[in-house]
Design a protein around this motif. Structure first.
Motif, PDB file in Angstrom:
ATOM      1  N   VAL A  77       0.845  -1.189   0.000  1.00 36.00           N
ATOM      2  CA  VAL A  77       0.000   0.000   0.000  1.00 36.00           C
ATOM      3  C   VAL A  77       0.883   1.242   0.000  1.00 36.00           C
ATOM      4  N   LYS A  78       0.531   2.168  -0.887  1.00 32.85           N
ATOM      5  CA  LYS A  78       1.165   3.484  -0.896  1.00 32.85           C
ATOM      6  C   LYS A  78       0.098   4.522  -0.605  1.00 32.85           C
ATOM      7  N   THR A  79       0.518   5.557   0.105  1.00 36.06           N
ATOM      8  CA  THR A  79      -0.408   6.635   0.425  1.00 36.06           C
ATOM      9  C   THR A  79       0.278   7.978   0.216  1.00 36.06           C
ATOM     10  N   GLY A  80      -0.512   8.969  -0.047  1.00 35.72           N
ATOM     11  CA  GLY A  80       0.000  10.329  -0.141  1.00 35.72           C
ATOM     12  C   GLY A  80      -0.096  11.052   1.188  1.00 35.72           C
ATOM     13  N   ARG A  81      -0.711  10.404   2.166  1.00 32.91           N
ATOM     14  CA  ARG A  81      -0.892  11.023   3.478  1.00 32.91           C
ATOM     15  C   ARG A  81      -0.050  10.298   4.506  1.00 32.91           C
ATOM     16  N   HIS A  82       0.592  11.076   5.350  1.00 30.93           N
ATOM     17  CA  HIS A  82       1.426  10.479   6.394  1.00 30.93           C
ATOM     18  C   HIS A  82       1.174  11.122   7.753  1.00 30.93           C
ATOM     19  N   ASP A  83      -0.001  11.729   7.905  1.00 32.29           N
ATOM     20  CA  ASP A  83      -0.315  12.347   9.192  1.00 32.29           C
ATOM     21  C   ASP A  83      -0.886  11.301  10.153  1.00 32.29           C
ATOM     22  N   GLU A  84      -0.847  11.638  11.423  1.00 30.04           N
ATOM     23  CA  GLU A  84      -1.237  10.703  12.471  1.00 30.04           C
ATOM     24  C   GLU A  84      -2.707  10.305  12.383  1.00 30.04           C
ATOM     25  N   TRP A  86      -4.607  10.083   9.677  1.00 32.07           N
ATOM     26  CA  TRP A  86      -4.765   9.124   8.587  1.00 32.07           C
ATOM     27  C   TRP A  86      -4.240   7.758   9.011  1.00 32.07           C
ATOM     28  N   LEU A  87      -3.050   7.731   9.605  1.00 31.16           N
ATOM     29  CA  LEU A  87      -2.454   6.467  10.020  1.00 31.16           C
ATOM     30  C   LEU A  87      -3.355   5.739  11.016  1.00 31.16           C
ATOM     31  N   GLU A  88      -3.883   6.459  11.974  1.00 37.40           N
ATOM     32  CA  GLU A  88      -4.759   5.833  12.966  1.00 37.40           C
ATOM     33  C   GLU A  88      -5.987   5.231  12.293  1.00 37.40           C
ATOM     34  N   THR A  89      -6.586   5.959  11.372  1.00 37.32           N
ATOM     35  CA  THR A  89      -7.771   5.466  10.657  1.00 37.32           C
ATOM     36  C   THR A  89      -7.438   4.237   9.826  1.00 37.32           C
ATOM     37  N   PHE A  90      -6.348   4.312   9.053  1.00 38.88           N
ATOM     38  CA  PHE A  90      -5.972   3.177   8.206  1.00 38.88           C
ATOM     39  C   PHE A  90      -5.554   1.972   9.043  1.00 38.88           C
ATOM     40  N   ALA A  91      -4.738   2.201  10.064  1.00 37.96           N
ATOM     41  CA  ALA A  91      -4.265   1.095  10.898  1.00 37.96           C
ATOM     42  C   ALA A  91      -5.431   0.396  11.582  1.00 37.96           C
ATOM     43  N   ARG A  92      -6.353   1.146  12.126  1.00 39.34           N
ATOM     44  CA  ARG A  92      -7.513   0.557  12.789  1.00 39.34           C
ATOM     45  C   ARG A  92      -8.369  -0.216  11.776  1.00 39.34           C
ATOM     46  N   GLY A  93      -8.580   0.374  10.613  1.00 40.43           N
ATOM     47  CA  GLY A  93      -9.404  -0.274   9.594  1.00 40.43           C
ATOM     48  C   GLY A  93      -8.770  -1.537   9.048  1.00 40.43           C
ATOM     49  N   ALA A  94      -7.497  -1.468   8.654  1.00 39.45           N
ATOM     50  CA  ALA A  94      -6.819  -2.630   8.065  1.00 39.45           C
ATOM     51  C   ALA A  94      -6.596  -3.723   9.100  1.00 39.45           C
ATOM     52  N   LEU A 131     -10.788  -3.153   2.146  1.00 37.85           N
ATOM     53  CA  LEU A 131      -9.522  -2.487   2.473  1.00 37.85           C
ATOM     54  C   LEU A 131      -9.494  -1.059   1.926  1.00 37.85           C
ATOM     55  N   ILE A 132      -9.837  -0.883   0.661  1.00 32.02           N
ATOM     56  CA  ILE A 132      -9.740   0.459   0.073  1.00 32.02           C
ATOM     57  C   ILE A 132     -10.776   1.417   0.638  1.00 32.02           C
ATOM     58  N   ALA A 133     -11.775   0.895   1.339  1.00 36.25           N
ATOM     59  CA  ALA A 133     -12.770   1.752   1.987  1.00 36.25           C
ATOM     60  C   ALA A 133     -12.302   2.244   3.356  1.00 36.25           C
ATOM     61  N   THR A 134     -11.167   1.719   3.867  1.00 38.52           N
ATOM     62  CA  THR A 134     -10.730   2.092   5.215  1.00 38.52           C
ATOM     63  C   THR A 134     -10.186   3.512   5.291  1.00 38.52           C
TER      64      THR A 134
END
Length: 159
Positions: A77-84, A86-94, A131-134
């Protein structure tokens, strides 16, 4: 003791850990005999290894194929966002997706790497859509394992 702290492990501790990595169901009596201790000191060592977080869990390892989960997919997975946030949302979702059995934040070209187990391509496609909806993602690349050459949960413990 906090998990991040190192504890001194002597050769007996290391032998105990090596034995338990191979078979966590070994009795205290057999463990004690194999490492040359009586049962009470052996039990105390195990308790210390658990209390300090060296032993994090005792689990049963299951056969994926017997459970009809033969397909392993590595998802980059690559993302253009690296803020906390976003990470919290993605990490929790994935991490909340049961098909994800390993999940890493990476250095290099890929931002995150997931190891996923599923029944088949159709099941992977359903997983992918969840996954892509997270969280917003820039790129998701999937590599399908053709053959498992080596699998172990045992860490290399010098004894």
């Amino acid at each position: 003791m906090r998990r991040s702290e190192m504890i001194d492990l002597d050769s007996i501790d290391r032998r105990l850990l090596a034995i338990l990595q191979e078979d966590a169901t070994v009795s205290i009596a057999e463990l004690a005999e194999r490492v040359g201790l009586s049962q009470t000191p052996c039990w105390k060592r195990l308790k210390r290894l658990q209390d300090t977080g060296v032993i994090t869990a005792r689990v049963a390892l299951l056969d994926r194929e017997a459970l009809d989960l033969p397909l392993t997919v590595f998802v980059a997975v690559k993302t253009g966002r690296h803020d906390e946030d976003w990470l919290e949302t993605f990490a929790r979702g994935a991490a909340g997706l049961p098909e994800v059995v390993e999940f890493y934040r990476m250095a290099g070209e890929v931002d995150y790497l997931l190891k996923v187990v599923v029944k088949d391509i159709a099941a992977y496609d359903r997983f992918y859509k969840r996954l892509i909806a997270t969280a917003p993602l820039t790129d998701v690349s999937s590599s399908f394992a053709m053959e498992q050459i080596k699998f172990t949960t045992a860490l290399p413990i010098p004894v």
